[in-house]
Design a protein around this motif. Structure first.
Motif: not given
Lengths: 514, 170
Positions: A25-44
């Motif tokens: 959802d709207f909030l999950g979209w942002l939370e997920l982005a931050q979690a991915v960034a914190a886990a050293d994931g990258h945007l494809v």
């Protein structure tokens, strides 16, 4: 799926590329982005969909690269107004993707700093969204050229150099606006989108073979990578496994594409630094290589060799022997040329400490692919998320940390040699011929994703099928991530070094203009 | 320096000794040279414009300058400005965003001028065709003298296209 301390329910997608899917959802979209960034994931990649005809609204999709898998998150949007939270604050590379998505679909990132048009230069009005399913493909508007509001730099002695869209050489079109003082670059701003020719709209409704031909022409220099990523997406959507031999032949074509491009680039890098010798030598090697491609794949660039379900054609045993001998010969030649170039003080003086992207900057901005590996971003799908046959031939990751033109040239040299070794290993382990199985019929709505490490970096194709025909394709080029970083790489360098720095990245215009 | 010269000597003149499959090309080269000498006093200047290609055609235009085809050795060279050009080599379907730039380049090229459209897209619009963002074939935007099909056309075909355009020249 566990991303750091963030836990999210996902569904595993079928197909060769390891991929998970989730709805947020709207909030999950942002939370997920931050979690991915914190886990050293990258945007494809980020792309949008118009699902109003399927009884839903619009939607945005994001693909993140994580060590375990590719994660695709979907955020359903209301029909009016279709808005979603901005990702550019977390992943700077999202900026142009979001602006392109607004131009094509009218989906608006809430909180985004930059709302200038990106792909739309006036060929269609601001309130018309060509990729909405309600907009016919042949909609024709009168071109009303719009002035792009470049950010201007002011101060005593500062002036601007506008370059393009038509460039001085045989190069793709785009505009570069330099703000300089004396010879030194204070700011570079790119304005791309000149080649936008409606590829994503064109995909709609195509039969799979026609769509494969179109996918192979998103960026001609990466035709094998796109062809394979598209085929992988189709095969995932239809839950179809290709024969082993086909996977091996695809990898041969992909590694040959990598070698061909690296040979060409090394010649041009030398030439842009004033060493015509390098261009003559490397373009000779490249021409030999392309002629062999014609014999091997029926096409100098191996265009349309990869087809959904397999490959178009096979190799004779004689050709196989020739390919081995050629790989050996080219390795000897390339290593010799490398020693000549490494010893050339005048050339090295131009290449070193020129166009530097530090590892820290590279990580922060999301630099990817070959250029990323030259700046310490040690990522290569063939190594970390291998699909067949890469899981069986042990590719080595090539990299450097200096992040200058010399480093990008060095990674190319290393990767040529590595690819030549991989070609030998692929031939050593080439599975026997088998009769291919036809693609199954596709009923209903299907989704599939393909992901391939092309010579420039990670190529992604996201595909939706509807009753066997293409509903939506989003092809993603790694140049999306790397173009904005080029604006940083040039800072503090002198204008005459721009062609050299630009060539050391060699990014695709066609691949991002779509 | 001595090592570079040694490598130059070792690689030799590939232009002079084309491999067998290139016998056809030798004919084209001789003919090209004659036409260039006759019509353009030994020098033909080409301006390339990418009007929206996939960049495949650009790769093969580059190849025309490699030692095998050595287009420049025939007195044909690529120039940086349309003001210096006799011939425009245009690739791609013409995107709407490049239409004006292409027209202006054409207008800036002095008369008499020639236009060669390169590739299936330049000839017909190719796989992209015409849509809200694409004007399709090059001749939809500027007059075309010769159209070279192929996706992309081989360097050999591109050279033949240039030759054909020159023989038609006044």
């Amino acid at each position: 799926m566990q991303i750091g301390s963030f836990d999210i329910a996902t569904e595993t997608l079928p197909g060769a590329a390891k991929a998970e899917r989730c709805v947020v959802d709207f909030l999950g979209w942002l939370e997920l982005a931050q979690a991915v960034a914190a886990a050293d994931g990258h945007l494809v990649a980020i792309w949008g969909v118009d699902d109003r005809d399927r009884g839903r609204g619009f939607g945005v999709r994001v693909a993140y690269g994580l060590p375990e898998a590719l994660l695709i998150a979907e955020l359903p949007l209301a029909s009016e107004p279709p808005v979603y939270p901005d990702l550019a604050a977390t992943f700077p590379a999202a900026d142009r993707m979001q602006r392109a998505m607004f131009d094509l679909l009218g989906l608006q990132p809430l909180g985004a700093e930059d709302d200038r048009a990106w792909l739309r230069h006036g060929a269609w009005p601001r309130d018309v969204y060509p990729l909405r399913r309600t907009t016919p493909v042949d909609t024709d508007h009168v071109m009303v050229p719009e002035v792009y509001p470049f950010v201007s730099v002011t101060g005593e002695g500062v002036h601007e150099i506008p370059v393009g869209p038509v460039h001085a050489g045989t190069i793709e079109p785009g505009h570069f606006r330099f703000s300089i003082i004396g010879e030194r670059v204070l700011r570079l701003e790119e304005h791309l989108g000149y080649k936008h020719k409606g590829i994503e709209k064109r995909f709609e409704g195509l039969a799979i073979p026609d769509a494969a031909r179109l996918a192979a022409r998103v960026s001609g220099d990466s035709t094998v990578a796109y062809g394979w990523a598209f085929a992988m997406a189709v095969e995932a959507a239809l839950d179809h496994r290709v024969r082993e031999r086909a996977a091996w032949l695809r990898a041969l074509a992909l590694e040959r594409e990598r070698v061909a491009n690296h040979l060409g680039d090394l010649g041009f890098i030398g030439n842009d630094a004033g060493l015509g010798f390098a261009l003559a030598q490397f373009s000779r090697l490249r021409e030999n290589w392309l002629r062999s491609n014609a014999a091997l794949f029926g096409h100098r660039l191996a265009m349309d060799f990869v087809v959904p379900g397999g490959v178009a054609g096979d190799m004779e045993d004689q050709v196989e022997r020739d390919m081995r001998l050629q790989a050996r010969d080219v390795e000897v030649e390339v290593l010799h040329l490398r020693s000549l170039l490494d010893d050339h003080a005048g050339l090295q003086d131009r290449l070193r400490r020129c166009g530097v992207v530090t590892p820290e900057l590279a990580r922060r901005l999301g630099l990817t692919g070959l250029a990323g590996r030259a700046s310490g971003v040690a990522r290569d799908l063939r190594v970390q998320s291998p699909t067949a046959p890469y899981d069986r031939i042990g590719p080595r990751l090539c990299g450097a940390t200096d992040g200058d033109v010399a480093a990008r040239a060095a990674v190319r040299f290393d990767e040529i040699v590595e690819s030549l070794h991989l070609i030998q290993r692929l031939l050593d382990t080439l599975p026997p011929r088998e009769e291919s199985t036809p693609l199954p019929d596709a009923k209903g709505h299907r989704f599939g994703v393909g992901r391939v490490e092309g010579w420039r970096g990670e190529v992604l194709v996201a595909l939706e099928l509807d009753e066997g025909a293409v509903r939506r394709v989003h092809p993603h080029d790694p140049s999306w991530q790397n173009w904005p970083v080029l604006e940083h790489a040039i800072l503090g360098n002198i204008v005459p070094d721009f062609p050299l720095i630009n060539k050391s990245f060699n990014l695709s215009y066609a691949g991002v203009d779509l | 320096m001595i090592r570079i010269l040694r490598q130059v000597a070792r690689a030799g003149l590939v232009t002079e000794a084309p491999p067998d499959p290139d016998e056809a090309l030798r004919g084209v080269r001789e003919q090209l040279e004659k036409e260039v000498l006759r019509s353009f006093a030994g020098a033909l200047a080409i301006r390339h414009v990418d009007a929206g290609s996939c960049n495949g055609c650009e790769l093969e235009i580059h190849a025309c300058s490699n030692p095998y085809y050595n287009l420049e050795g025939l007195g044909i060279r690529f120039v940086a400005s349309p003001r210096h050009a006799d011939l425009l080599l245009v690739t791609g379907p013409v995107s709407k965003h490049m239409e004006e730039a292409l027209r202006r380049t054409y207008d800036a090229t002095p008369d008499p001028k020639l236009v060669v459209a390169i590739g299936d897209c330049g000839c017909t619009g190719g796989v992209f065709g015409e849509n809200y963002a694409s004007r399709g074939r090059v001749s939809n935007v500027i007059p075309v003298d010769v159209a070279v099909p192929g996706c992309p056309p081989t360097p050999h075909a591109i050279m033949q296209g240039i030759l054909t355009a020159i023989t038609r020249a006044p």
